[in-house]
Scaffold this active site. Sequence first.
Site, PDB file in Angstrom:
ATOM      1  CG  MET A   1     -15.268  37.227  15.395  1.00 42.72           C
ATOM      2  SD  MET A   1     -14.927  38.107  13.951  1.00 42.72           S
ATOM      3  CE  MET A   1     -16.205  38.054  12.758  1.00 42.72           C
ATOM      4  CB  ALA A   2     -19.836  36.186  15.247  1.00 41.43           C
ATOM      5  CG  ASN A   3     -22.328  31.884  18.432  1.00 40.61           C
ATOM      6  OD1 ASN A   3     -21.584  31.336  18.238  1.00 40.61           O
ATOM      7  ND2 ASN A   3     -22.525  32.116  19.895  1.00 40.61           N
TER       8      ASN A   3
ATOM      9  N   GLY B   1     -19.408  30.087  14.942  1.00 37.89           N
ATOM     10  CA  GLY B   1     -18.192  30.164  14.328  1.00 37.89           C
ATOM     11  C   GLY B   1     -17.194  30.672  15.565  1.00 37.89           C
TER      12      GLY B   1
ATOM     13  CE  LYS C   1     -21.317  36.880  10.616  1.00 38.91           C
ATOM     14  NZ  LYS C   1     -20.250  36.961   9.622  1.00 38.91           N
TER      15      LYS C   1
ATOM     16  CG  ASP D   1     -11.503  33.069   4.993  1.00 40.75           C
ATOM     17  OD1 ASP D   1     -10.728  32.094   4.642  1.00 40.75           O
ATOM     18  OD2 ASP D   1     -12.129  32.958   6.119  1.00 40.75           O
TER      19      ASP D   1
END
Length: 675
Positions: A22-24, A20, A40, A134
């Site tokens: 912001m993070a994997n 993503g 995450k 979201d």
Amino acid sequence: MTPNYTLSGRYRIVRSLGEGGMANVYLAHDLILDRDVAVKLLRLDLRDDPKTIKRFQREALATTELVHPHIVSLYDVGEENGMQYLVMEYVKGMDLKNYIKENFPLPLQQVIDIMEQILSAVATAHAHNIIHRDLKPQNILIDEQGNAKITDFGIAVALSEHSMTQTNTILGSVHYLSPEQARGSMATKQSDIYSLGIILYEMLTGSVPFKGETAVSIALKHFQNAIPSVRDFDADIPQALENVVLQATAKDPRDRYITVEDMASDLLTTLSTTRAGEKRFIPADLNNDETRIMPSADIQAAIKANQDGKTQVMPRDPVAKSTEVHPKTPESKPETDDAPLPTRSWSKRHPLRRRIIIFGSIFVLLVVAVVIGLELSRPQSTTVPKVTGMSQAAATKVLAKHNLSVGKVKRIKSNRVRTGQVVKSDPGSKTIISQHARINLTVSNGAKKMSFGNYVNESYRDVRQTLKSAGFNVQERFSTSDVAEGQIISQDVVAGSTVLPTATTVTFTVSAGSRYVELKDLTGESRTDIVNYAQSNDLNVNFKRGYSSDQKAGYSYDQTPDGGNDVRAGSTITVTMSRGSQPSGQGTPENFYVKLTLPYKSLTTTATPANDVKIYLQDDNHVLGTLYRDVAIMHDTRVSLPFELSGDTKGRYRIVRNGVTISEKANITSKDATN
């Protein structure tokens, strides 16, 4: 992060699940608890970005506060070598976006079921004053059993955090963005409801309502264009179901559902025949013809967002204003009262003024007459009484006393309100309305079964509050453990099993830590005092009964271990309660067995096939509230229950399978003995 890397010496990375902004996210295996988890991990290039770190920490905080079977659980938060990570529940399946693509068209009942799960999860978040901001199909996971779980609270915000949203700053995915968010205004609970309406639209049609080449063009459509009709896409969709979409996605937040619970209640009855022929929902602001002035701030924001040169503001021509001519007629002279007109009366000299005065007086009299007439004809007002919790018949009588009558009656499933009782009224209680108005009632249609979650490693206090509010009977027993004190170690209701909350008792084994307690002398205490002492010291207590000539009935006369010993928290103590002195001539107690079969129930929603069965007995030696035996069965199992009864004493037993009572019998005597 490479496969087989072990994070913090506990989480062994298996493979990547996705990347993503912001993070994997990685699939990992928890080596201590022997289970798969999702890890995450904050991207390396963002680990020095304070805004990203704050968002990452906000997700952890928001998820920690929320305990719900349809919200992805947070297990652990940590940092290793500057890498911040979250350990979360692993949901084997796919996100709702891909699920729609692979299974579209979805049956309407399935759409409602999935949507109801999502709504119940969002309702829990809103109950904690947390707005997701979201909500989209990509943030909703569907497991292999078709259950939905919401994830990614990265930009969630508490209602008190006003500084999180700034004017002209858009947060969230633009395809599911509410009009007020598109204008940069503060997100509210109604903003989440708008996003939920768009998700419902996509589940019904297979696509989002608004598309465009740029994010700006899509955002503009959210507050300029009407939502396309789902019935134009599929005429078989009931109007009542389309109305849920329309009300949830109303442009004005005041026209949307007040709460997520209201949306869920409305959604549950959309396929009912009682709502056939329902009219299309029209927002209140479209039902009047008054001209609304768009705030200048909104106009400026829209113009700023749409910098494509198509919208222009033309200035007023200053030359036209300066060259405006007022011609004068030289021949005309102003008529004054001083002119010599001796033969004309005032009325003849001023015919226009006379007419104005006459017609003005008539108009004023008409207005006064109309106002008085309306005031006299206005119906008397009354206050809507509280009818929740009443039967429909009782509510009808109470409303009649206030000169009100019952309008539409809608029935929904409810785990909090008994069958046949009123869940809520519309308008609600204390609302001032005209007499003889109709009040719509929502009546409970009984409890609804739900999928039981996995609460291991979660806080017992939070889980207990959540489950009790849903109708469950929750009990606890303590166990010594290296796990943090107060965390759940195990549960006797199988995760994933479908249960009826009001008929389910769940017992959690809770960590008592590894501390020791100096046991006090409990002889001479009442049962209530002993239970309170055990709970406050994280001890389990097993009650027995017996005759004692030294202690009156209902009080303890023996205990194991004795008072003064040090016992580890989580240990079980046995206390014998007095039945009083043994009656003379009562004879020898009868000892016999009652044999019965414990039926096995196949569980297709869990990897653990065994049934957890708890047996409770009541006789001379056992108390029904104390567990007699706990067994795990893989098939129908025959058991023998021992009873010892004196005199006219009657026995009793209760069988609980996976948290649900399946058998109970009272007034047992030796006549019920089986060979």
